[in-house]
Every structure is written in C-alpha cells, then in structure tokens.
Scaffold this motif. Sequence first.
Motif, PDB file in Angstrom:
ATOM      1  N   UNK A  89       0.834  -1.193   0.000  1.00  0.00           N
ATOM      2  CA  UNK A  89       0.000   0.000   0.000  1.00  0.00           C
ATOM      3  C   UNK A  89       0.869   1.242   0.000  1.00  0.00           C
ATOM      4  N   UNK A  90       0.339   2.319  -0.621  1.00  0.00           N
ATOM      5  CA  UNK A  90       1.098   3.557  -0.701  1.00  0.00           C
ATOM      6  C   UNK A  90       0.282   4.720  -0.156  1.00  0.00           C
ATOM      7  N   UNK A  91       1.001   5.663   0.430  1.00  0.00           N
ATOM      8  CA  UNK A  91       0.383   6.886   0.946  1.00  0.00           C
ATOM      9  C   UNK A  91       1.143   8.080   0.392  1.00  0.00           C
ATOM     10  N   UNK A  92       0.404   9.045  -0.101  1.00  0.00           N
ATOM     11  CA  UNK A  92       0.994  10.247  -0.687  1.00  0.00           C
ATOM     12  C   UNK A  92       0.571  11.460   0.126  1.00  0.00           C
ATOM     13  N   UNK A  93       1.548  12.290   0.493  1.00  0.00           N
ATOM     14  CA  UNK A  93       1.273  13.538   1.217  1.00  0.00           C
ATOM     15  C   UNK A  93       1.807  14.695   0.395  1.00  0.00           C
ATOM     16  N   UNK A  94       0.992  15.743   0.282  1.00  0.00           N
ATOM     17  CA  UNK A  94       1.404  16.898  -0.497  1.00  0.00           C
ATOM     18  C   UNK A  94       0.806  18.170   0.097  1.00  0.00           C
ATOM     19  N   UNK A  95       1.697  19.069   0.495  1.00  0.00           N
ATOM     20  CA  UNK A  95       1.281  20.356   1.043  1.00  0.00           C
ATOM     21  C   UNK A  95       0.256  20.209   2.169  1.00  0.00           C
ATOM     22  N   UNK A  96       0.516  19.259   3.071  1.00  0.00           N
ATOM     23  CA  UNK A  96      -0.349  19.077   4.227  1.00  0.00           C
ATOM     24  C   UNK A  96      -1.523  18.154   4.028  1.00  0.00           C
ATOM     25  N   UNK A  97      -1.772  17.729   2.792  1.00  0.00           N
ATOM     26  CA  UNK A  97      -2.882  16.809   2.513  1.00  0.00           C
ATOM     27  C   UNK A  97      -2.337  15.416   2.211  1.00  0.00           C
ATOM     28  N   UNK A  98      -2.990  14.391   2.785  1.00  0.00           N
ATOM     29  CA  UNK A  98      -2.545  13.012   2.595  1.00  0.00           C
ATOM     30  C   UNK A  98      -3.678  12.143   2.089  1.00  0.00           C
ATOM     31  N   UNK A  99      -3.308  11.129   1.325  1.00  0.00           N
ATOM     32  CA  UNK A  99      -4.298  10.158   0.877  1.00  0.00           C
ATOM     33  C   UNK A  99      -3.632   8.824   0.597  1.00  0.00           C
TER      34      UNK A  99
END
Length: 228
Positions: A89-99
Amino acid sequence: MKKLLIVLFFSTATFAQDITPKQVLEKYFEAIGGRTNMDKVKDFYAVSTTEVMGQSMENIESKKIPNMYSSVVDQSGVELAKIVFDGKQAKVSQMGNSQFLDESASKALLAQALIFPETLYFSDEITLTLSGSEQHENEDCYVISVAGIPGITTMKEYYSVNSGLKLKQQVEGPSGSANVLYKEYKDFGPGVKFATHLVQETMGMTIDKKLTSIKLNSQIADSEFKID
C-alpha cells in the motif's frame, strides 16, 4: 555506392536481430557490476538536487528489498511531497494533505520501489520486444519495448551497444509521455554502478536531477516505510 549502402543497411538490421531483449538486459547488468554484486545490495539511500523551471529542490529516496520505497521532496526545509510504499500500500502527502492510493495506483509504484527496476522485466507479466537499433547522442543502441508494467502504457529503453549501459527511456502513460536520459554512471558500494545524472523531459518541462549522495546497505529500518 548503392551496393555499399545495401551492405551497411543489412549489417545494421542483422546485428539488432542477433541478440534477444533478455541478453541486452544481462549485458546491462554486467555493465553496472554483475548479478552477484547486485544481489549484495539490500537497501539504497540517495540524496539528489532537482532543478525544475529554475527552482531547486532536494529529494531523499530510500529503498529496501524486496520492494519498500519512500521519497521526500523539500524546498528550503519545507516538505512539498512525500510518498511511502510498504510493498503493498502507498500513501501520498502533499502540502499538508494526505491520501492512500488504491490497489492499482499502489501497484504502479512497484518498479520505482525496486533498487534495480530492470529485474522486474524478467517476470511472467512483462513482455519484451527488441525494436531494433537506433542512435542516441551518436551512440548505437539496442531498443527494447517493455509492456505490462503497471501504470505505464508503453515504454522503450535504449541500451548502448558498446558499453551495455542504459542511456534513455521513453514512457507513455495515462498522464502523458516523458523521456528520461541516464548519464554519468559511477561506482558505489559493492562494485555497482548507478546513473548519477538524470534528465527528464515531460510536458514541455526539463527536470534535471543530480544525485549528490548514494549509500548502499546502510541498514535502513523497516519502520521508515511504515504507513500510519
């Protein structure tokens, strides 16, 4: 003159057919240090600087066998993006937002998570075709078409006939196309070479990436790839 041209054309066509895609890849593995040395590499840590449209960023990448991966991009100490992949599984965080990425999107990170992505090409799900030979920067190259990699529609890779090293990659995916140039191979760790200068051309932009540090077998903890 016509006879000479015919002979030259015939020679070029036949040399491309005298080798299989897997033999081209094995020649590449030998050029970067050989399978025995590759197998000794259990984890990979790299720091690079990236120039995008005049902006400089730092990228820290970690990889650990069999297929764990993390990437952090920051600018002047501010984290811009982070990817963590635990192998499933992968999690991506960008500029304070994660999914969390869905199964299909997570699987697309598999090749990127491998220390030597080309080893994936030997799996049953991948189809390799020798597309012939072309020149890249005045160097003769074998061209291999690779099909079946998750997240990629089509891909071609260029391997030097003389050195065996990979020099170029052309990728077509759902989000567009990109060319990646591989330059300045250097020796690291247990006799293994990595390209330390990558130039990516995509969507009218040039992304210039230079690896300033590579550490192999630094015993990266599994916790570095834990997804909260």
